[in-house]
Each structure stands twice: as structure tokens, then as C-alpha cells.
Design a protein around this motif. Structure first.
Motif, PDB file in Angstrom:
ATOM      1  N   THR A 128       5.259  -2.180   7.871  1.00  0.00           N
ATOM      2  CA  THR A 128       5.681  -1.123   6.940  1.00  0.00           C
ATOM      3  C   THR A 128       7.053  -1.475   6.377  1.00  0.00           C
ATOM      4  O   THR A 128       7.733  -2.367   6.892  1.00  0.00           O
ATOM      5  CB  THR A 128       5.780   0.266   7.625  1.00  0.00           C
ATOM      6  OG1 THR A 128       7.075   0.366   8.237  1.00  0.00           O
ATOM      7  CG2 THR A 128       4.696   0.464   8.665  1.00  0.00           C
ATOM      8  N   GLU A 180      -0.864  -6.485   4.935  1.00  0.00           N
ATOM      9  CA  GLU A 180      -0.806  -5.138   4.369  1.00  0.00           C
ATOM     10  C   GLU A 180       0.541  -4.518   4.699  1.00  0.00           C
ATOM     11  O   GLU A 180       0.939  -4.490   5.870  1.00  0.00           O
ATOM     12  CB  GLU A 180      -1.941  -4.256   4.920  1.00  0.00           C
ATOM     13  CG  GLU A 180      -1.921  -2.858   4.288  1.00  0.00           C
ATOM     14  CD  GLU A 180      -2.910  -1.878   4.909  1.00  0.00           C
ATOM     15  OE1 GLU A 180      -3.577  -2.226   5.887  1.00  0.00           O
ATOM     16  OE2 GLU A 180      -2.984  -0.738   4.406  1.00  0.00           O
ATOM     17  N   ARG A 184      -0.332  -6.196   9.627  1.00  0.00           N
ATOM     18  CA  ARG A 184       0.137  -4.996   8.931  1.00  0.00           C
ATOM     19  C   ARG A 184       1.561  -4.704   9.376  1.00  0.00           C
ATOM     20  O   ARG A 184       1.931  -4.933  10.531  1.00  0.00           O
ATOM     21  CB  ARG A 184      -0.758  -3.805   9.237  1.00  0.00           C
ATOM     22  CG  ARG A 184      -0.453  -2.601   8.357  1.00  0.00           C
ATOM     23  CD  ARG A 184      -1.164  -1.332   8.818  1.00  0.00           C
ATOM     24  NE  ARG A 184      -2.564  -1.283   8.469  1.00  0.00           N
ATOM     25  CZ  ARG A 184      -3.549  -1.153   9.355  1.00  0.00           C
ATOM     26  NH1 ARG A 184      -3.299  -1.099  10.641  1.00  0.00           N
ATOM     27  NH2 ARG A 184      -4.800  -1.076   8.957  1.00  0.00           N
ATOM     28  N   ALA A 205      -6.421  -3.353   5.882  1.00  0.00           N
ATOM     29  CA  ALA A 205      -6.341  -4.492   6.804  1.00  0.00           C
ATOM     30  C   ALA A 205      -7.683  -4.731   7.501  1.00  0.00           C
ATOM     31  O   ALA A 205      -8.136  -5.867   7.635  1.00  0.00           O
ATOM     32  CB  ALA A 205      -5.238  -4.259   7.828  1.00  0.00           C
ATOM     33  N   ILE A 261       0.681  -1.576  13.615  1.00  0.00           N
ATOM     34  CA  ILE A 261       1.386  -2.719  13.023  1.00  0.00           C
ATOM     35  C   ILE A 261       1.327  -3.940  13.941  1.00  0.00           C
ATOM     36  O   ILE A 261       1.243  -3.807  15.158  1.00  0.00           O
ATOM     37  CB  ILE A 261       2.854  -2.377  12.660  1.00  0.00           C
ATOM     38  CG1 ILE A 261       3.652  -1.960  13.910  1.00  0.00           C
ATOM     39  CG2 ILE A 261       2.924  -1.306  11.597  1.00  0.00           C
ATOM     40  CD1 ILE A 261       5.150  -1.917  13.663  1.00  0.00           C
ATOM     41  N   ASN A 317       0.831  -1.201   0.000  1.00  0.00           N
ATOM     42  CA  ASN A 317       0.000   0.000   0.000  1.00  0.00           C
ATOM     43  C   ASN A 317       0.867   1.252   0.000  1.00  0.00           C
ATOM     44  O   ASN A 317       1.419   1.634   1.021  1.00  0.00           O
ATOM     45  CB  ASN A 317      -0.910  -0.037   1.237  1.00  0.00           C
ATOM     46  CG  ASN A 317      -1.799   1.190   1.328  1.00  0.00           C
ATOM     47  OD1 ASN A 317      -1.726   2.085   0.480  1.00  0.00           O
ATOM     48  ND2 ASN A 317      -2.634   1.235   2.355  1.00  0.00           N
TER      49      ASN A 317
END
Lengths: 294, 380
Positions: free
Chosen positions: A178, A202, A176, A163, A251, A127
Motif C-alpha cells: 500500500t 498491486e 501487494r 492480486a 500485503i 489500485n
């Protein structure tokens, strides 16, 4: 770490294709790809038994570079191909990488139905809040008020929480991470692959070239560092108010439930159907009648 | 020794015969979405496929169905979907993907009146040109048409065989009349059915080039999971399957996927002829209309008119050679269709003789009767 990077380069990358790769310097896709490969390596999966499918867009190019059974499908449809592959050969580990526009705009219907259906697949959604490849138009994940090439006056729509969408649609596992949290990302992808059922990962990623530049978010380093500052763990988020969570990235594992996998359920009913049918056929063969004559 | 007892007649509906044909041809995967008048195919396969160790799945729409069909075929299973006009519109996207990735599969379109939702329970032949040109870009395709329940069985087997042999999607056009007609047919014994399976590679995996040319123009096809790791993409690709921008490679690739079909014209282009030997006037028809046409031709013969029927089983690649032969032989060709002349224009396009072409087009949702065709045969 260096040693693992070398294993990934030697074992998993294709060196006989034409282009180096299409991603811009600093793109988060490379971080996602690295984490994915380390996860597969860590799980000890046989390359012959792994399928990597993708849709269209920057993330869609990932399978080209990786030495699995790979398929670069049509825009938004990757999960439908993955469904066919998995059903035809349930022994394969089928991973599907998509972008935010790919998975939740044009592919939104397939995404929620894949989650509802609960086939043993893993979806990784990169994303970056924009359509990078086509020039930075707004996507379903573009934040309200953001500028893009199709919202130069500021975006008037609201973004999907991808998510949470997956959780609501019934995915067995949703996490999730990053591109800042490379190790966490690898761990989460590992869990997602291990999960029996439909799992969604995600990954918040940066498109500094399209999204970042137009919204004064800085270059790759600033954007990725921004993810560090914005991120809170699921545990920490539990104690925060909605106002405090505004603009934060939660997250960790958001959902992990056990429910029947449709591929296995199908095999069960198919086995029963076959048993019944074999009895009928045997009885009929005695009388010289073929099955389709009913 | 022939056992006449075994050649028993069975009463089947067109859609049921398509299922029987598909299973006989080795189809073991079906993905579809409910639509009239094709639903019986889904329903019956949802019963039969689990019994045979195959897979049935109802997807969220026809786009998804076609994606799953292509995915299953790439994983090594013969697969198909069945739909009608509105669903066939949605299928076009991933149909193009099947063309460029040379993935064998069969798409049944039971034609109903259009455009859009149109006439859900009435017959039509309005999807003929879409079957040829529906997906974007220059692409090869094979389109077959069935006219009877017996056809539904044998032409479905043929559709699978051609798709496997030429690594191409094959579109099987039926129509509401054929789909829902029940008639008694004698289905061939298993040993009489010729089934062709895709040629799989036997070279060591590191030598395998999934899109390399050969004398047939049809590369050997590996399945996902059998050790030949390769890349599949909807981008124009080189012989290894990787995207290419090289003009020479692009041209070579696109020409090969077209020429592999033209190399097989003799086998692919199927027509049936009735009373054509001495015909002076003939009907060119396909689908359920061909049956009305046959009756009209027989009635015309009774009235002393030297009429014949050329039934097109293969619509595309257009069987130009056969059509041309009879256009040269006859003075008039009648082309009845339940559309505004979609195949009629193909006939006009190839006509280089003095043969007059009379088009009879009906779009009121009713089938074309023998009398309507007979009227042309007796007055022209």
C-alpha cells in the motif's frame, strides 16, 4: 532518506516538460512513483535500458515525469505495447504502470493474457478503487456498497481481488503493498523487477478526492493511515479466517513461482528454426533456387 | 550479366506474396489474431519470422495485436499485422495511436463482406472509407490497394517504404479474391528491391527533439533503448513529445502530421494506366475489380470502343490529380466497386468537368465480372 530523495529528483525526474504534474495534493501516485524510482536506482539499472509504459488515467501520467524511455499508451492497452517492445528488444527492462480500471476493466483481457503468456515484464497496478481522472465513477475494484458518481445509491457489484486474479491467471510473481508502506512497497517493486517472468505488483492507493470524499473515508492522511490499520502480512493472514480477513489488505508476496519465460522459449525455438532453415537455404542456393519458391 | 535462369516463375497465393513482400521490405515483427481470409499471412509468418531472427506472436485480440505492433516499431523493428473487417474495426483504436505518435507500421486488411461478421469467405471492398476514416479525429493515413499476386509483393514493399519514410501507418487493402488467387509471378531479385529505413537521429541525445519539424516534416526517429530517452504519448504533444495545451503548438503539430503526407503526394499517389492515351471512356477501379476492368477494357477495344483503365493503387490520399486529368479527357467514367460507392463518391467529389460518372456497385458477395463492366462500356 533525504539524500535518496535528492538523487531521485536530480537523476530521474524530467524538468523540461510543461506542467508540474496533474496529481491532486496527497495523491498516492507520487508515493508509488518514488518507490519505483528508488527501486530502479537500488537495482542500478541504466536509464537508457528501462522502458516505463502506462495506460490512461491518473497513473497513466507517471511516465511523462520520468527520464526513462517512456510511453503513455491507450486506455487498458499498455501491456500490449510493452509486449511488443519487450519482444522487439528483450534487453530492455519494461515496466508497466496501470490503474485498477485501466488494468482490469478495459484492459482486463490483456492483463490475464500477459500473465498467462509469462513474458518478462513487470506490471504495477495502482489500485485506488475508482476512475479518478474522469470524476470518480465506479471501477472493477470499487467495494460493494460504495458510493461513486455512477453508483450514488451504493454499488451493487463486487470488486475484483486484483492480486488474486493475477495469481489465478498464472503470473510468475504477485505481490501487494500500500502507499502507507513506502519502504515495503519499494522492496516489493524491487523483487517484482528482479523476477524473471511476468510479475504483478498491486499497490493499494488513495483517491481521497473522489472515492474517499464520497464514502466518508477522510482526507489523504486518514485514508493512508487506514491502509496501515487494515493491512496484515501474508504470514499473519495465513492464520486468519475468511471472516477475520474481511476488509483487510493482505500485503507481501502472494505468489512466486518459476516457469519458462515465453520470450526465452521463443528464442530457443527460433534458433532451432533458423538452423534448419539455413541448411535448406544452403542446399537450395547450390541449385540457384530461392527460399520463397517453395 | 543477366542470368535468365534466375528469373524463375513461382506459383504464389496473394497472401503468400504479401508475406514475401513484407520480409523483403525488412519486416521482422508480426502480431495478429486469427481471421478469415487473412489467416495464411499469420501462419506463414509464424514459420518464416523465427527462421529470420524475427518475432511472431499471436495476441488475444486485434486491439492487442496493434498495440504490440506499435510497441515493436517504437523499439526499432519494422512491424505489421494482418486482419479482415471485424478485426480491422478493433485495430482502429491503436491505429490512431500510431498516427499521432508517427509510428511506422503496416496493417493489411483482407476485405470480406460486412458489416459485422458479414460474409467471412466472400470478397468485398466495403472497408475503403473505414481505412481512411476509421480511427477518430483528423488524422493522416496512407491507404494502398492490391489487385494481383505481383502487386501483393511489390505494393507491400512500397507500403513499408512509405511508412518508414513518412513515419505513418500504411493500410494495405486486399480482398478475398486477391488473397486466395494463386498465380505465377516473377518476383524481383533482392538487389532490385529498394528498401527504405526510417531516418535515425545522429545528434547528441540531449539535443534530440523527437517531434521537431524539418524540411520534410518527418522528424528523425529514435528507438527505445538506443540512448535517446524520450516520451511517446497519444496526447497531442510538443516537439519534445510532452503533452501540450498551447493552441499554437497543437495547431502546428496537427498541421505538420498532415502536411508531411501532402508534401509527398508525387511519391505516395500511385496509379496505373492502361490504354488511357486516346481513351474517351474509362474505368476507375482498384483491387480485384481492376483485373475484371482490364479485361473489359481490352474487349471493348476489340469492339472498336476507345476505352481505358485507370487503376488506383493509392486510394488515400486520393490521387485527385490523375483522376482529374482523365475526367477532363473522357466523356464517361465507370466506377465499379464491391460496395455501395465508397470510392465513387471520391470521384464525384473531385469531378469538375462534364464527364459522366457511372457507378456499378455490387454487394452480393460475388466478384465483379468483366462482362458486367463491358456492358457499361458498350452502352454508355
Amino acid at each position: 532518506m533525504l539524500e535518496r530523495a535528492e538523487i531521485v529528483r536530480k537523476e530521474y525526474l524530467r524538468h523540461d516538460k510543461k506542467f508540474p504534474h496533474v496529481w491532486c495534493p496527497g495523491c498516492g501516485n507520487g508515493i508509488v512513483m518514488g518507490a519505483l524510482l528508488r527501486a530502479v536506482n537500488g537495482l542500478g539499472l541504466d536509464k537508457d535500458e528501462v522502458v516505463l509504459a502506462s495506460g490512461i488515467g491518473c497513473s497513466g501520467r507517471m511516465p511523462t515525469y520520468i527520464d526513462f524511455n517512456t510511453i503513455h499508451t491507450t486506455h487498458g492497452r499498455a501491456l500490449t505495447f510493452s509486449t511488443g517492445i519487450k519482444l522487439a528488444n528483450p534487453d530492455l527492462t519494461v515496466l508497466t504502470v496501470m490503474g485498477d480500471g485501466d488494468a482490469t476493466a478495459i484492459g482486463g483481457n490483456h492483463f490475464i493474457h500477459a500473465a498467462r503468456r509469462n513474458i518478462n515484464l513487470t506490471a504495477i497496478i495502482v489500485n485506488n478503487a475508482t476512475y479518478g481522472m474522469t470524476g470518480g465513477q465506479y471501477s472493477p475494484a470499487t467495494p460493494y456498497g460504495s458510493k461513486s458518481t455512477t453508483s450514488v445509491y451504493g454499488h451493487v457489484e463486487h470488486a475484483f481481488n486484483i492480486a488474486e486474479l493475477a495469481v489465478a491467471a498464472g503470473a510468475s510473481f504477485v505481490a501487494r503493498s500500500t502507499v502507507y508502506h513506502a519502504t515495503h512497497l519499494e522492496q516489493m517493486i524491487t523483487k517484482a523487477i528482479q523476477k524473471r517472468g511476468f510479475s504483478v505488483m498491486e499497490v493499494i492507493s488513495n483517491c481521497h478526492v473522489q472515492h474517499g470524499r464520497r464514502n466518508k473515508l477522510g482526507g489523504a492522511v486518514q485514508m493512508i493511515n487506514g491502509f496501515k490499520d487494515q493491512s496484515v502480512t501474508v504470514k499473519k493472514a495465513e492464520g486468519m479466517s475468511p471472516e477475520e480477513l474481511e476488509g483487510k489488505i493482505t500485503i507481501g508476496v502472494l505468489a512466486d513461482v518459476d516457469k519458462p519465460i515465453s520470450t526465452e522459449e521463443y528464442l530457443r525455438i527460433a534458433g532451432e528454426a533458423k538452423e534448419k532453415a539455413d541448411k535448406v537455404t544452403k542446399a537450395k542456393e547450390k541449385n540457384g533456387i530461392k527460399r520463397y519458391e517453395e | 550479366m543477366e542470368n535468365p535462369e534466375k528469373q524463375k516463375k513461382v506459383l504464389l497465393q496473394g497472401n503468400e506474396a504479401i508475406v514475401a513482400g513484407a520480409l523483403a521490405a525488412g519486416c521482422r515483427f508480426f502480431a495478429g489474431y486469427p481471421i478469415t481470409p487473412a489467416s495464411e499471412i499469420s501462419e506463414l509468418l509464424s514459420v518464416r519470422l523465427p527462421e529470420l531472427g524475427g518475432t511472431f506472436i499471436q495476441m488475444e485480440d486485434e486491439i492487442a495485436s496493434m498495440g504490440a505492433v506499435v510497441g515493436a516499431s517504437l523499439a526499432g523493428t519494422k512491424s505489421m499485422t494482418a486482419t479482415s473487417g471485424p478485426g480491422f474495426s478493433l485495430i482502429q483504436e491503436n491505429l490512431g495511436y500510431a498516427c499521432i505518435t508517427e509510428t511506422p507500421c503496416v496493417i493489411v486488411d483482407v476485405m470480406r463482406g460486412g458489416p459485422s461478421t458479414g460474409l467471412a469467405t466472400n470478397p468485398s471492398q466495403g472497408d475503403v472509407q473505414m481505412a481512411r476514416w476509421g480511427t477518430h479525429g483528423d488524422h493522416p493515413i496512407i491507404v494502398l490497394a492490391v489487385s494481383s499476386v505481383a502487386d501483393c509483393f511489390s505494393i507491400t514493399v512500397k507500403a513499408f517504404n512509405l511508412s518508414e519514410k513518412y513515419r505513418t501507418p500504411v493500410i494495405l487493402l486486399s480482398d478475398e479474391v486477391v488473397a486466395h488467387t494463386r498465380e505465377s509471378v516473377v518476383l524481383p531479385e533482392d538487389e532490385q528491391i529498394r528498401v527504405f529505413d526510417r531516418v535515425r537521429p545522429d545528434v547528441p541525445p540531449e539535443w534530440y527533439k523527437p517531434y521537431a519539424d524539418n524540411n520534410r516534416g518527418v522528424p528523425d526517429m529514435a528507438s527505445f533503448g538506443d540512448g535517446y530517452r524520450h516520451h511517446v504519448t497519444g496526447l497531442v504533444h510538443d516537439e519534445k513529445g510532452y503533452p501540450t495545451q498551447d493552441p499554437q503548438e497543437i495547431d502546428q503539430f496537427l498541421r505538420r502530421i498532415h502536411s508531411k503526407i501532402s508534401k509527398g503526394f508525387n511519391e505516395i499517389q500511385v496509379v496505373k494506366t492502361f490504354l488511357m492515351e486516346d481513351a474517351e471512356i474509362f474505368v476507375i477501379a482498384y483491387g480485384s475489380v481492376a483485373r475484371s476492368a482490364l479485361r473489359a477494357v481490352r474487349d471493348a477495344r476489340k469492339a472498336g470502343i476507345k476505352a481505358g483503365l485507370l487503376q488506383l493503387v493509392t486510394l488515400f490520399p486520393f490521387p485527385r490529380k490523375s483522376v482529374d486529368t482523365y475526367l477532363r479527357q473522357c466523356r464517361v467514367a465507370v466506377v465499379p466497386e464491391m460496395n455501395l460507392g465508397q470510392m465513387g463518391r471520391e470521384v464525384s467529389r473531385v469531378n469538375q468537368s462534364d464527364c459522366r460518372i457511372v457507378k456499378h456497385n455490387k454487394i452480393d458477395g460475388q466478384l465483379i465480372t468483366p462482362d458486367e463492366i463491358l456492358k457499361h462500356l458498350t452502352t454508355v
